[in-house]
Design a protein around this motif. Structure first.
Motif, PDB file in Angstrom:
ATOM      1  N   ALA A  93      -7.396  -2.558  -3.324  1.00 32.67           N
ATOM      2  CA  ALA A  93      -7.659  -1.180  -2.973  1.00 32.67           C
ATOM      3  C   ALA A  93      -6.608  -0.634  -2.013  1.00 32.67           C
ATOM      4  O   ALA A  93      -6.380   0.560  -1.959  1.00 32.67           O
ATOM      5  CB  ALA A  93      -9.042  -1.054  -2.349  1.00 32.67           C
ATOM      6  N   SER A  94      -5.987  -1.492  -1.247  1.00 30.41           N
ATOM      7  CA  SER A  94      -5.030  -1.046  -0.248  1.00 30.41           C
ATOM      8  C   SER A  94      -3.925  -2.098  -0.112  1.00 30.41           C
ATOM      9  O   SER A  94      -4.173  -3.289  -0.283  1.00 30.41           O
ATOM     10  CB  SER A  94      -5.753  -0.878   1.094  1.00 30.41           C
ATOM     11  N   PRO A  95      -2.726  -1.697   0.242  1.00 34.90           N
ATOM     12  CA  PRO A  95      -1.671  -2.705   0.438  1.00 34.90           C
ATOM     13  C   PRO A  95      -1.917  -3.592   1.654  1.00 34.90           C
ATOM     14  O   PRO A  95      -1.322  -4.651   1.768  1.00 34.90           O
ATOM     15  CB  PRO A  95      -0.401  -1.880   0.573  1.00 34.90           C
ATOM     16  N   TRP A  96      -2.784  -3.165   2.565  1.00 29.05           N
ATOM     17  CA  TRP A  96      -3.037  -3.931   3.770  1.00 29.05           C
ATOM     18  C   TRP A  96      -4.295  -4.800   3.672  1.00 29.05           C
ATOM     19  O   TRP A  96      -4.728  -5.394   4.625  1.00 29.05           O
ATOM     20  CB  TRP A  96      -3.179  -3.000   4.982  1.00 29.05           C
TER      21      TRP A  96
END
Length: 99
Positions: A93-96
């Motif tokens: 969902a997120s690069p992090w």
């Protein structure tokens, strides 16, 4: 006490601002590029065969470009954006996000 009736504000959207830029019913840049290529073919070779071949290529390609524009007026821009996408995206969902 009765509330006043409020009418919604309307704005005109002119057709020239929302229509795609077409030349001869096809994408403008592709038609001009095809015309340039056929003119170069005709004037570099300078034979009657090259003139006939250039006209045939011009008519065939512009016909195909018109069919493409009729299917989707923004097809060239969509294809170019498709090429710029990465081959694969991670299913996160997120690069992090921690995996």
């Amino acid at each position: 006490m009765a509330e006043p009736i409020v009418s919604l504000a309307t704005s005109r959207i002119h057709r020239a601002l929302s229509r795609p830029h077409h030349l001869m019913g096809a994408d403008r840049e592709l038609v001009l590029l095809t015309g340039l290529a056929t003119v170069i073919l005709v004037f570099v070779v300078l034979t009657w065969f090259s003139v006939a071949l250039g006209i045939a290529i011009w008519i065939g390609v512009v016909g195909a470009l018109r069919m493409m524009a009729k299917a989707d007026p923004m097809m060239r821009q969509i294809y170019l954006r498709h090429i710029r996408y990465k081959p694969s995206y991670r299913p996160t969902a997120s690069p992090w996000r921690r995996t």
